[in-house]
Design a protein around this motif. Structure first.
Motif, PDB file in Angstrom:
ATOM      1  N   GLU A 245       1.434  49.795  37.273  1.00 35.03           N
ATOM      2  CA  GLU A 245       1.427  49.260  35.921  1.00 35.03           C
ATOM      3  C   GLU A 245       0.095  49.577  35.242  1.00 35.03           C
ATOM      4  N   LYS A 246       0.166  49.977  33.990  1.00 33.73           N
ATOM      5  CA  LYS A 246      -1.032  50.265  33.229  1.00 33.73           C
ATOM      6  C   LYS A 246      -1.794  48.969  32.984  1.00 33.73           C
TER       7      LYS A 246
ATOM      8  N   ARG B 226      -1.549  49.940  42.061  1.00 33.88           N
ATOM      9  CA  ARG B 226      -0.428  49.439  41.273  1.00 33.88           C
ATOM     10  C   ARG B 226      -0.098  50.426  40.159  1.00 33.88           C
TER      11      ARG B 226
END
Length: 842
Positions: A653-654, A651
């Motif tokens: 996203e951080k 993914r």
């Protein structure tokens, strides 16, 4: 240790040494000695763990017998440990052990009193080495004191023993009415054996008693010799016995007051029997020849008749010497004939060697006389033969190379076919998934068409969102994270590991499923807490799956609804990677598509005060697909150094790119062994304990208390009770483990293929043993047995009669003391006979 209370003068017996250090051990208290010398029983509940001997237990073990009570002058209560474990704990030093004071705890032997004439105890009865009393049930009396003398095959001889507290003659004992002296007797259970003692001679002497004469025949003679009735000798020849008899008659006439004494009557009877049984003639002759006159007579007789006595013997010796001389001459003639024959053979061989040397010289001369042309022709012919041989070998080489290439090509095709089959299985699953989504899409399309015919715009927009999500490559469902319910934690925390085991057993005993003994339940909790993955193996129907579900329920972690700290995850055939159990990132629609297992949301659920207990994941039928493939993201976490390594999700996203597995997560896998399942790889076996479950409930004869947990336990309690730091094996068990590992790994062709055991297995066994001992969950033998059967024996895999010898040597080394491991080895050897020489744990 920090002792707060000093306790003096307690009578104890030795219980047992520690297995790992025999200079330490335990003593069990029996009685306390008051200041005025009275004995009082000790309440066993005040000493739940006996008295720990911190050093010098070996000196106690040597000084006192197994069932012998002795005095412990000083011991201490350990208030610090008493407070930490919740029960009283005591300790002492072996130097404080003392022998009992004189007149205390005199043993009572329960037997019929032997007749005074023989004074011998019945065969098979072993009397104490100290003074003792005899309780004669037929007479209802207590006799004593006695000492027993061991006379080897003749048994033990009783002798009266005098006492300052009891007043009777040296050849007699005291006789008490048993019913009147019951208050002076104490019954004590020592190592499971009930023993009777006279509490003290002082207390016993306060009762009425009578003097009972108890003089043996041998003592009788000594007694009258001491009264000058005959010679002072208990060992009499017949002549001396006859003189003693005459002396007794004269003694009786001179001492009329002793006439009719029972001792005197017994002595005359003994002498009559002795005289009747003795060989008089033999004794007279032997006595004469041992005298100085007899020796002179014997020497003169031999000197005068020497020729007559020795003539026959000399003739026989001369005859034997002539026979030996004749035999020696015959052997010499045979040897000389053999020497002549060998000399003749040697001459013949020498002639043959001389002739061969001459022939060789002639041949050398012929070769030297050959012309250069002849030598070249011979060399050319030899070269031609060699070239033909080389061409033939090159042809064979080319044929072999072609065959190898053909086989390699076939092997590559087989590997390609296997890869294609794997891809086909993945595509078939994807096709099945897409077909389902297509059906849902058609339903949604039809629904949209129907909606357009009506005016309900809100419903239409909602359904169009589903269509849009599917068109972007997403799932029909919203695939939002699952919602988990908070746990209800226990209002009262168990004070020890044994209480946790008992509580879980109480829960499992109520539902009529598979039963577990205390040590089996302790083993399950120890293995689950210490190992990231625990494997349960066994035949179908034994209760592997239900036991894990019931364990989670007993620990109040949740059930198969998967909404708390327990996740039930049935494994499907065809799983090949982590995306089958976790999911994957779909870059087409920029979303993470979770697998149907629910594992991603279970692991991604953050730990807080509402769920900080054990998190348990059940991989049911785990080997329907290869575990090292679909569970590959987690295998490295079985090692401590890789336990906190995150999983890459893909993914962008951080904070969501990595999935961190919490410290309280544990996996339990159930497996079967048949043609429909995959074998566990050695890499996986090396990292996990394998617990074998069977249908044998014969050992489950103990019972739990029935007290169950009323809520979940904080995870810190699991680590406190079922793990340990700086664990060590005893020197004896460490040597035993090294011997077993060396035997399995020995590279000896006579033992078949070796079996390697890694250092991580040694570390796992050591930690398991240490936690089991620290928690008092089982004894050392049982703990080591569990560790061997779950960490070492699953590595056994081999074939052939030579490998069977290795397994048999291992069986002999382990022995029958370790019952579980011994049963596994018996099963492996038996199944090897049935399976054409293949010997495997599984």
């Amino acid at each position: 240790m920090s002792p707060n209370l000093k306790i003096e003068n307690v009578i104890v017996y030795k219980r047992r040494p520690l297995l790992e250090d025999d200079n330490k051990g335990f003593l069990t208290p029996l009685l306390s000695v008051t200041e005025d010398g009275e004995l009082q029983y000790i309440d066993k509940s005040d000493y739940p763990s006996d008295i720990f001997v911190s050093q010098a237990y070996q000196s106690i073990d040597k000084a006192y017998a197994e069932h012998e009570p002795f005095l412990l002058s000083v011991h201490f209560r350990d208030d610090e440990k008493t407070e930490s474990v919740g029960e009283k704990r005591y300790w002492t030093d072996g130097k404080h052990a003392k022998s009992l004071p004189a007149g205390y705890l005199i043993p009572v032997v329960n037997t019929i009193l032997p007749p005074a004439e023989s004074s011998r105890l019945p065969s098979g009865l072993k009397a104490p080495k100290t003074p003792f009393f005899i309780k004669d049930g037929q007479q209802g009396s207590l006799f004593g004191l006695f000492m027993a003398t061991d006379e080897g095959e003749n048994g033990q001889l009783l002798e009266p023993r005098s006492s300052n507290a009891l007043n009777y003659a040296s050849h007699a004992v005291a006789k008490f009415d048993h019913n009147e002296v019951r208050d002076s007797l104490v019954e004590l259970s020592i190592n499971g054996v009930l023993k009777i003692f006279v509490s003290t001679l002082k207390h016993l002497s306060q009762h009425t008693y009578e003097t009972y004469d108890y003089m043996s025949n041998s003592k009788l003679i000594t007694y009258f010799n001491g009264m000058q009735a005959g010679k002072k000798n208990t060992f009499l020849s017949k002549r001396e016995a006859d003189k003693l008899k005459q002396g007794i008659a004269q003694f009786e006439r001179q001492n009329l007051n002793i006439k009719g004494s029972p001792h005197l009557d017994r002595l005359k009877t003994v002498l009559d029997e002795y005289l009747a049984a003795t060989d008089t003639g033999h004794q007279i002759v032997r006595d004469y020849f041992e005298s100085s006159k007899g020796k002179i007579f014997l020497e003169d007789y031999v000197a005068k008749n020497k020729d007559a006595l020795l003539s026959d013997q000399i003739s026989k010796i001369e005859e034997d010497a002539k026979k030996q001389e004749t035999e020696a001459k015959r052997r010499i003639e045979q040897i000389e004939a053999q020497i002549a024959k060998k000399q003749s053979e040697l001459k013949t061989v020498g002639d043959e060697v001389t002739q061969a040397r001459r022939d060789a010289e002639v041949t050398i001369q012929i070769i030297k006389e050959e012309t250069e042309v002849t030598r070249r022709e011979n060399l050319k012919e030899l070269e031609s033969e060699l070239q033909a041989g080389i061409e033939k070998l090159e042809q064979q080489r080319d044929e072999i190379a072609d065959d190898v290439a053909s086989r390699l090509q076939t092997l590559q095709l087989v590997e390609q076919v296997e890869d294609l089959n794997t891809e086909i299985r993945v595509l078939e699953r994807e096709i099945t998934k897409r077909k389902g989504e297509n059906e849902e899409l058609n339903k949604a399309r039809k629904s949209v068409e129907d909606t357009l015919k009506h005016s309900d715009l809100a419903a239409k927009v909602g359904e169009m969102a589903v269509v849009s999500r599917v068109l972007k490559g997403g799932s029909v469902t919203s695939n939002e994270s699952s919602k988990f319910k908070p746990l209800q934690f226990a209002s009262e925390k168990p004070s020890s590991a044994t209480e946790v085991v008992d509580s879980v057993r109480s829960h499992l005993d109520e539902d009529y499923g598979k039963t577990f003994s205390d040590v089996e339940m302790a083993n399950l909790l120890l293995s689950t807490t210490q190992s990231f993955l625990t494997v349960l193996a066994g035949p179908p129907g034994v209760g592997k799956t239900s036991s894990v579900v019931r364990l989670a329920d007993g620990l109040q972690l949740g059930d198969s609804s998967n909404d708390k700290n327990f996740l039930y995850m049935p494994v499907a055939r065809g799983w090949v990677s982590g995306r089958d159990i976790l999911g994957f990132y779909n870059s087409l629609n920029n979303s993470y598509q979770r697998a149907r297992t629910g594992l991603y949301d279970f692991l991604n659920n953050p730990v807080d005060e509402t769920n900080d207990s054990l998190r348990l994941v059940l991989l049911d039928e785990a080997n329907l697909s290869p575990m090292e493939h679909y569970w590959s993201d987690f295998i490295g976490m079985c090692d401590k150094e890789g336990r906190h390594r995150p999983i890459v999700t893909g993914r962008p996203e951080k904070g969501s790119d990595l999935l961190k597995v919490a410290r309280n997560v544990r996996f339990v896998a159930t497996i079967n062994h048949d043609a429909t399942t995959e074998r566990l790889s050695p890499r996986l076996i090396d990292r996990v304990p394998i617990i074998s479950l069977d249908n044998d409930d014969s050992s489950k004869n103990d019972f739990a208390t029935g007290l169950k947990l009323n809520g979940a336990l904080n995870y810190d309690l699991f680590e406190k009770y079922f793990t340990t730091e700086d664990a060590e094996l005893s020197s004896v068990l460490e040597d035993k483990l090294n011997t077993i590992i060396n035997l399995l790994g020995e590279r000896d062709p006579a033992l078949g293929q070796p079996v390697s055991i890694s250092h991580r297995k040694v570390a796992a066994i050591t930690e398991y043993f240490g936690a089991a001992m620290d928690g008092n969950l089982m004894d050392a033998t049982t703990a080591f047995d569990f560790a061997l059967s779950q960490h070492i024996l699953p590595h056994i895999e081999g074939y052939g009669s030579k490998f069977r010898v290795r397994v048999e040597k291992l069986q002999s080394e382990i022995g029958s003391s370790y019952t579980r491991s011994s049963r596994h080895l018996e099963r492996i050897l038996a199944s090897g006979n049935d399976m054409t020489g293949t010997y495997s744990f599984f």
